[in-house]
Write an enzyme that holds these catalytic residues in place. Structure first.
Site, short mmCIF file in Angstrom:
data_model
loop_
_atom_site.label_atom_id
_atom_site.label_comp_id
_atom_site.label_asym_id
_atom_site.label_seq_id
_atom_site.Cartn_x
_atom_site.Cartn_y
_atom_site.Cartn_z
N TYR A 51 0.50 106.05 78.32
CA TYR A 51 -0.11 105.21 79.29
C TYR A 51 -1.83 104.38 79.50
O TYR A 51 -2.09 105.84 79.06
CB TYR A 51 0.51 105.62 81.28
CG TYR A 51 0.89 104.80 81.89
CD1 TYR A 51 1.39 103.48 81.87
CD2 TYR A 51 2.18 105.54 82.38
CE1 TYR A 51 2.10 102.78 83.14
CE2 TYR A 51 3.60 104.91 83.38
CZ TYR A 51 3.06 103.09 83.33
OH TYR A 51 4.00 103.37 83.96
N GLU A 53 -3.44 101.91 80.54
CA GLU A 53 -4.03 100.93 81.53
C GLU A 53 -5.93 100.11 81.32
O GLU A 53 -6.49 101.81 81.68
CB GLU A 53 -4.23 100.79 83.32
CG GLU A 53 -2.69 100.74 83.51
CD GLU A 53 -1.83 102.08 84.10
OE1 GLU A 53 -1.88 103.02 83.19
OE2 GLU A 53 -1.10 101.89 84.81
N ASP A 197 -2.05 76.77 71.89
CA ASP A 197 -1.19 78.20 71.68
C ASP A 197 -0.14 77.71 70.27
O ASP A 197 0.74 76.24 70.14
CB ASP A 197 -0.04 77.08 72.59
CG ASP A 197 1.72 78.31 72.43
OD1 ASP A 197 1.42 78.98 71.43
OD2 ASP A 197 2.22 78.67 74.31
N THR A 223 2.13 84.12 69.38
CA THR A 223 3.55 85.00 69.70
C THR A 223 3.20 85.99 68.20
O THR A 223 2.50 85.25 67.05
CB THR A 223 5.11 85.28 69.37
OG1 THR A 223 5.20 83.82 69.16
CG2 THR A 223 4.96 84.76 71.58
N LYS A 226 7.07 85.71 65.71
CA LYS A 226 7.74 85.00 64.40
C LYS A 226 7.69 84.66 62.71
O LYS A 226 7.74 85.23 62.73
CB LYS A 226 7.31 83.20 65.39
CG LYS A 226 7.76 83.26 67.08
CD LYS A 226 7.73 81.87 67.26
CE LYS A 226 8.00 81.78 68.79
NZ LYS A 226 7.75 82.66 70.62
N ARG A 232 8.13 92.31 68.52
CA ARG A 232 8.30 90.99 69.71
C ARG A 232 6.81 91.16 70.68
O ARG A 232 6.78 91.66 70.90
CB ARG A 232 8.74 91.31 70.19
CG ARG A 232 9.32 90.38 71.16
CD ARG A 232 10.86 90.33 72.07
NE ARG A 232 11.52 89.99 70.54
CZ ARG A 232 12.30 89.03 70.37
NH1 ARG A 232 11.98 87.59 70.64
NH2 ARG A 232 12.62 88.82 69.05
N1 DSN Z 1 11.75 81.04 72.49
C1 DSN Z 1 11.19 80.65 72.13
C2 DSN Z 1 11.52 79.80 70.89
O1 DSN Z 1 11.86 80.04 70.23
O2 DSN Z 1 10.13 78.52 70.41
C3 DSN Z 1 9.86 79.86 72.98
O3 DSN Z 1 9.48 80.52 73.26
#
Ligand code: DSN
Length: 422
Positions: A51, A53, A197, A223, A226, A232
């Site tokens: 933990y 925080e 974004d 993110t 990707k 993730r």
């Molecule tokens: N789920 C993601 C995507 O496939 O683009 C977006 O949050």
């Protein structure tokens, strides 16, 4: 208490089946990838027990001497990767990263401009079913009807009319480069904050295949799983002046204890993404997308905006077969071992559960080592399935050709098909 001696065969058999699915099928979901064995080692480490925080040197619990170093290194690496002044590596997801920025920099009811969901935006860019659309006054901008590119004239007009506190750029289903420079100009003209974004294209930016929004935007969210090919999770980089508010918004505003095993995985991914090889990878993702889009266009599919400049393409199925829905196409391709997702096309008359389109991405197959030649093969396999989604014999034939193709590009380069750290 000792660990249970009986293995959990129920779950681990299912994981084995998922390993098999990932190894024997084509993974063409634009937001997915195969992360490295080193990232998985970090995510599967004892850091999950801790933990933490708070933030390095300002934690609520003891025992964070090592965790502090890990989180500091993650922040340092991501700042160097994107040339940013400050970073928060704790967001559990891209959605949390965006919500954290809103919580930090907006008041409830503030006006924000975001790309509409059915033109390729994201739920957190103001969809009425998302907290962003419920707590803030989002106004949507869209694409030009003529060439299906971001309509910057409309964006400027809306900004002048609504005087938003923030403009959000970025997309989940838009196949073109998003130039941050003109959006910065619009923000400056109306005094708006600029959030970019970069969830989908973070890896393309890191690999210098797309323009870096960091010098233009106040805040960039993304993110890590990707195109960036990490674990993730989410991440925020920002100008130094916003860092304290963002940190406070992520914790204690929005989240509890950070997932430090994932933070360590992010740090590993940031280091991998800083290599010259990752730049080659990012450029190959785009080259593969261009090849796949071209081959699908030659087979009668209409590409939204006429093609692609990034890792994904949107297919409008209606020119190929007016009665074929995205839903039926996705299901038939799933049966053939080709995994992708149905997607609305701009101004789609069908619902998001049915759709007239497909979104197809190349990050995962590029990680496997596939190139332009394989993209033409994939286009032909997709076309054979979609010519008649009721032809089960043809679907079975394609399924076996897909498995044969994938066997030539083992994901983790070994027979077991499971990651092993070199
Ligand atoms: N789920 C993601 C995507 O496939 O683009 C977006 O949050």
């Amino acid at each position: 208490m000792p660990w249970p001696t009986q293995p959990d065969t129920e779950i681990f058999d299912m994981i084995d089946r998922e390993v098999d699915r990932q190894n024997t099928g084509l993974q063409l979901i634009a937001s997915e990838n195969f992360t490295s064995p080193a990232v998985m080692d970090a995510v599967g480490s004892v850091l999950t027990n801790k933990y933490s925080e708070g933030y390095p040197t300002k934690r609520y619990y003891g025992g964070n001497q090592v965790v502090d170093q890990i989180e500091d290194l993650a922040r340092q690496r991501v700042c160097e990767l994107f040339g940013a002044e400050a970073a928060n590596v704790q967001p559990h997801s891209g959605a949390n990263a965006n919500l954290g920025v809103y919580l930090a920099l907006l008041e409830a009811g503030d006006t924000v401009l975001g790309l509409s969901l059915d033109h390729g935006g994201h739920l957190t860019h103001g969809s009425p079913v998302n907290i962003s659309g419920r707590f803030y006054d989002f106004v949507s901008y869209g694409l030009t009807p003529s060439d299906e590119r971001l309509d910057l004239d409309q964006l400027r007009d809306l900004a002048r009319t609504h005087r938003p506190k923030m403009i959000v750029a970025g997309a989940t289903a838009y196949p073109r480069i998003i130039d941050p420079a003109p959006i910065r100009e619009i923000c400056d003209e109306v005094g708006a904050l600029f959030l970019f974004d970069a969830a989908h294209i973070a890896g393309l930016i890191a690999g210098s295949a797309h323009p870096n929004p960091v010098p233009y935007a106040d805040v960039v969210t993304f993110t890590t799983h990707k195109t960036l090919r990490g674990p993730r999770g989410g991440c925020i980089v920002s100008r130094a002046e916003h860092a304290a508010a963002i940190d406070k918004a992520i914790f204690p505003g929005l989240q509890g204890g950070p997932l430090e095993h994932v933070v360590a995985g992010k740090a590993v991914a940031f280091r991998e993404a800083a290599t010259a090889e990752f730049g080659d990878y990012a450029r190959q993702i785009v080259a593969n997308a261009v090849a796949l889009a071209g081959a699908l266009g030659e087979r009668g599919f209409r590409l939204v905006s006429g093609g692609t400049e990034n890792h994904l393409m949107l297919i409008d199925l209606r020119t190929f077969d007016a009665d074929l829905t995205g839903k039926d196409a996705q299901n038939a391709l799933d049966d053939a071992g080709i995994t992708l997702n149905k997607n609305t096309v701009p101004d789609d008359p069908r619902s998001p559960f049915v759709t007239s389109g497909l979104r197809i991405g190349t990050p995962a197959v590029t990680t496997q080592g596939m190139g332009e030649t394989e993209m033409v093969t994939i286009a032909e396999l997709i076309t054979r399935v979609l010519r008649d989604v009721g032809d089960t014999a043809e679907i079975a034939a394609v399924r076996s050709e897909v498995a044969e193709l994938c066997a030539g590009f083992p994901v983790y380069g070994n027979d077991a098909g499971r990651p092993t750290t070199p």
